[in-house]
Design a protein around this motif. Structure first.
Motif, mmCIF file in Angstrom:
data_model
loop_
_atom_site.group_PDB
_atom_site.id
_atom_site.type_symbol
_atom_site.label_atom_id
_atom_site.label_comp_id
_atom_site.label_asym_id
_atom_site.label_seq_id
_atom_site.Cartn_x
_atom_site.Cartn_y
_atom_site.Cartn_z
ATOM 1 N N LEU A 48 5.767 29.790 -17.268
ATOM 2 C CA LEU A 48 6.224 31.072 -17.819
ATOM 3 C C LEU A 48 7.210 30.853 -18.959
ATOM 4 O O LEU A 48 7.176 31.568 -19.972
ATOM 5 C CB LEU A 48 6.874 31.906 -16.716
ATOM 6 N N ALA A 49 8.084 29.868 -18.816
ATOM 7 C CA ALA A 49 9.043 29.566 -19.884
ATOM 8 C C ALA A 49 8.323 29.075 -21.128
ATOM 9 O O ALA A 49 8.680 29.438 -22.261
ATOM 10 C CB ALA A 49 10.049 28.518 -19.399
ATOM 11 N N SER A 50 7.294 28.249 -20.933
ATOM 12 C CA SER A 50 6.527 27.735 -22.066
ATOM 13 C C SER A 50 5.803 28.860 -22.800
ATOM 14 O O SER A 50 5.755 28.895 -24.038
ATOM 15 C CB SER A 50 5.518 26.692 -21.569
ATOM 16 N N MET A 51 5.246 29.797 -22.045
ATOM 17 C CA MET A 51 4.553 30.933 -22.656
ATOM 18 C C MET A 51 5.504 31.776 -23.491
ATOM 19 O O MET A 51 5.120 32.329 -24.526
ATOM 20 C CB MET A 51 3.907 31.781 -21.567
ATOM 21 N N ALA A 52 6.765 31.853 -23.046
ATOM 22 C CA ALA A 52 7.766 32.628 -23.782
ATOM 23 C C ALA A 52 8.448 31.799 -24.865
ATOM 24 O O ALA A 52 9.277 32.324 -25.613
ATOM 25 C CB ALA A 52 8.820 33.160 -22.813
ATOM 26 N N GLU A 53 8.122 30.490 -24.940
ATOM 27 C CA GLU A 53 8.732 29.549 -25.890
ATOM 28 C C GLU A 53 10.241 29.440 -25.664
ATOM 29 O O GLU A 53 11.026 29.343 -26.600
ATOM 30 C CB GLU A 53 8.425 29.941 -27.334
ATOM 31 N N MET A 54 10.624 29.440 -24.386
ATOM 32 C CA MET A 54 12.030 29.294 -24.010
ATOM 33 C C MET A 54 12.311 27.840 -23.647
ATOM 34 O O MET A 54 11.636 27.255 -22.794
ATOM 35 C CB MET A 54 12.363 30.203 -22.822
ATOM 36 N N GLU A 55 13.293 27.249 -24.285
ATOM 37 C CA GLU A 55 13.648 25.860 -24.018
ATOM 38 C C GLU A 55 14.263 25.724 -22.630
ATOM 39 O O GLU A 55 15.066 26.556 -22.205
ATOM 40 C CB GLU A 55 14.653 25.355 -25.054
ATOM 41 N N LEU A 56 13.912 24.654 -21.941
ATOM 42 C CA LEU A 56 14.445 24.408 -20.609
ATOM 43 C C LEU A 56 15.303 23.144 -20.587
ATOM 44 O O LEU A 56 14.920 22.109 -21.138
ATOM 45 C CB LEU A 56 13.320 24.252 -19.579
ATOM 46 N N LEU A 57 16.445 23.247 -19.929
ATOM 47 C CA LEU A 57 17.302 22.113 -19.617
ATOM 48 C C LEU A 57 17.182 21.869 -18.111
ATOM 49 O O LEU A 57 16.516 22.628 -17.407
ATOM 50 C CB LEU A 57 18.753 22.418 -20.008
ATOM 51 N N LEU A 58 17.849 20.843 -17.619
ATOM 52 C CA LEU A 58 17.790 20.556 -16.181
ATOM 53 C C LEU A 58 19.081 20.952 -15.498
ATOM 54 O O LEU A 58 20.165 20.555 -15.907
ATOM 55 C CB LEU A 58 17.528 19.064 -15.948
ATOM 56 N N HIS A 59 18.950 21.746 -14.439
ATOM 57 C CA HIS A 59 20.085 22.185 -13.626
ATOM 58 C C HIS A 59 20.099 21.333 -12.365
ATOM 59 O O HIS A 59 19.420 21.631 -11.382
ATOM 60 C CB HIS A 59 19.905 23.670 -13.291
ATOM 61 N N GLY A 60 20.832 20.220 -12.398
ATOM 62 C CA GLY A 60 20.869 19.320 -11.262
ATOM 63 C C GLY A 60 21.479 19.988 -10.043
ATOM 64 O O GLY A 60 22.611 20.464 -10.089
ATOM 65 N N ASN A 61 20.741 20.010 -8.956
ATOM 66 C CA ASN A 61 21.185 20.738 -7.761
ATOM 67 C C ASN A 61 21.323 19.798 -6.572
ATOM 68 O O ASN A 61 20.350 19.196 -6.127
ATOM 69 C CB ASN A 61 20.188 21.848 -7.430
ATOM 70 N N ILE A 62 22.535 19.679 -6.054
ATOM 71 C CA ILE A 62 22.768 18.888 -4.835
ATOM 72 C C ILE A 62 23.564 19.693 -3.811
ATOM 73 O O ILE A 62 24.179 19.128 -2.920
ATOM 74 C CB ILE A 62 23.515 17.574 -5.161
ATOM 75 N N THR A 63 23.520 21.026 -3.934
ATOM 76 C CA THR A 63 24.310 21.861 -3.031
ATOM 77 C C THR A 63 23.521 22.959 -2.330
ATOM 78 O O THR A 63 23.977 23.480 -1.316
ATOM 79 C CB THR A 63 25.474 22.532 -3.790
ATOM 80 N N GLU A 64 22.370 23.358 -2.845
ATOM 81 C CA GLU A 64 21.632 24.461 -2.225
ATOM 82 C C GLU A 64 20.167 24.098 -2.012
ATOM 83 O O GLU A 64 19.523 23.530 -2.895
ATOM 84 C CB GLU A 64 21.710 25.710 -3.098
ATOM 85 N N GLY A 65 19.658 24.465 -0.836
ATOM 86 C CA GLY A 65 18.250 24.283 -0.561
ATOM 87 C C GLY A 65 17.918 22.926 0.017
ATOM 88 O O GLY A 65 18.757 22.246 0.612
ATOM 89 N N CYS A 66 16.673 22.522 -0.184
ATOM 90 C CA CYS A 66 16.153 21.283 0.391
ATOM 91 C C CYS A 66 16.074 20.197 -0.669
ATOM 92 O O CYS A 66 15.664 20.448 -1.803
ATOM 93 C CB CYS A 66 14.769 21.551 0.979
ATOM 94 N N ALA A 67 16.466 18.991 -0.314
ATOM 95 C CA ALA A 67 16.407 17.863 -1.247
ATOM 96 C C ALA A 67 14.966 17.412 -1.439
ATOM 97 O O ALA A 67 14.165 17.437 -0.510
ATOM 98 C CB ALA A 67 17.249 16.706 -0.722
ATOM 99 N N LEU A 68 14.626 16.997 -2.642
ATOM 100 C CA LEU A 68 13.302 16.434 -2.898
ATOM 101 C C LEU A 68 13.113 15.135 -2.135
ATOM 102 O O LEU A 68 12.005 14.761 -1.786
ATOM 103 C CB LEU A 68 13.112 16.189 -4.396
ATOM 104 N N THR A 69 14.219 14.450 -1.869
ATOM 105 C CA THR A 69 14.179 13.169 -1.157
ATOM 106 C C THR A 69 14.622 13.320 0.286
ATOM 107 O O THR A 69 15.117 12.378 0.899
ATOM 108 C CB THR A 69 15.091 12.153 -1.866
ATOM 109 N N SER A 70 14.447 14.501 0.855
ATOM 110 C CA SER A 70 15.007 14.807 2.174
ATOM 111 C C SER A 70 14.472 13.915 3.284
ATOM 112 O O SER A 70 15.160 13.679 4.273
ATOM 113 C CB SER A 70 14.745 16.273 2.536
ATOM 114 N N THR A 71 13.270 13.395 3.142
ATOM 115 C CA THR A 71 12.696 12.597 4.227
ATOM 116 C C THR A 71 13.422 11.279 4.427
ATOM 117 O O THR A 71 13.346 10.677 5.492
ATOM 118 C CB THR A 71 11.212 12.299 3.954
#
Length: 240
Positions: A48-71
């Motif tokens: 959706l961001a690409s379709m709108a031509e909106m630039e994306l940065l990375l919001h590093g998250n280590i406080t909310e939700g599930c970790a990608l490396t949770s296993t």
């Protein structure tokens, strides 16, 4: 001509928030967005961001939700894992402070932003294992961003101002340098911890830098290395 950059954080948090950020971009209110590194619908949000031509940065998250490396993240709180990782806040009662030995709970969830508050308030400390977990998790989040977008983020920032904790900012810049991310946005430390006559040169230097939109990861990492080697006067923010 000067250019004002207005970045909307928390893109990818939920679809309702995503719609609001996209509309704000279309209305000219924001110029870019920072997508949650562990977003459960990151690919869709990126499309959706690409379709709108909106630039994306990375919001590093280590406080909310599930970790990608949770296993692989959870480590039991064995006594040998309770040695504090070098940090920059003194007056922590090691015997009675809360100990964060792992980035996630046994269920693979982050500890929430209370972890940041507790560490900054001197009520808790982080271990070497926690630091290593953060590096692993943020590395996975950068990889996810690259899969979603086909590119490396030009800047990384932190969710819930977790980079206000210098140890965590150090982990983020470690990953950024390793993965070719040139810039890192700092939280303004003085807005969370008032300056005092005894504030260390290290924190003052980082705080001054945080008034900019971003600083280079190499510059910031050199500051942390200087503190670790004892080149900066550290009192009252001493290394354990």
């Amino acid at each position: 001509m000067a250019r004002v950059i207005v970045t909307a954080d928390d893109y990818g948090y939920c679809k309702t928030r995503d719609r609001g950020i996209l509309q704000a971009f279309k209305d000219g209110i924001v110029t870019s967005a920072a997508i949650m590194g562990n977003s459960p619908h990151g690919r869709e949000a990126t499309t959706l961001a690409s379709m709108a031509e909106m630039e994306l940065l990375l919001h590093g998250n280590i406080t909310e939700g599930c970790a990608l490396t949770s296993t692989s993240q959870y480590k039991p709180s064995a006594s040998e894992h309770k040695k504090p990782f070098p940090c920059f806040v003194s007056e922590v009662d090691i015997q009675h402070a809360q100990v964060y030995t792992s980035l996630t709970t046994e269920e693979g969830m982050f500890h929430s932003k209370s972890m940041v508050v507790n560490v900054l308030g001197g009520q808790a400390f982080l271990t070497q294992q926690f630091h290593e977990d953060v590096v692993d998790e943020l590395t996975a989040q950068v990889a996810a961003f690259q899969q979603w977008t086909g590119a490396t983020p030009v800047c990384i920032n932190s969710h819930n101002h977790s980079c206000s904790v210098p140890t965590l900012a150090h982990a983020m810049t470690t990953v950024a340098l390793a993965r070719g991310i040139p810039a890192f946005r700092l939280a303004q430390l003085s807005s969370r911890k008032p300056e005092s006559p005894s504030t260390s040169p290290f924190l003052l230097n980082v705080d001054r830098s945080s008034h900019k939109v971003a600083v280079t990861c190499l510059y910031l990492h050199r500051i942390f290395d200087a503190v670790s080697s004892g080149c900066y006067e550290k009192s009252p923010y001493v290394l354990y």
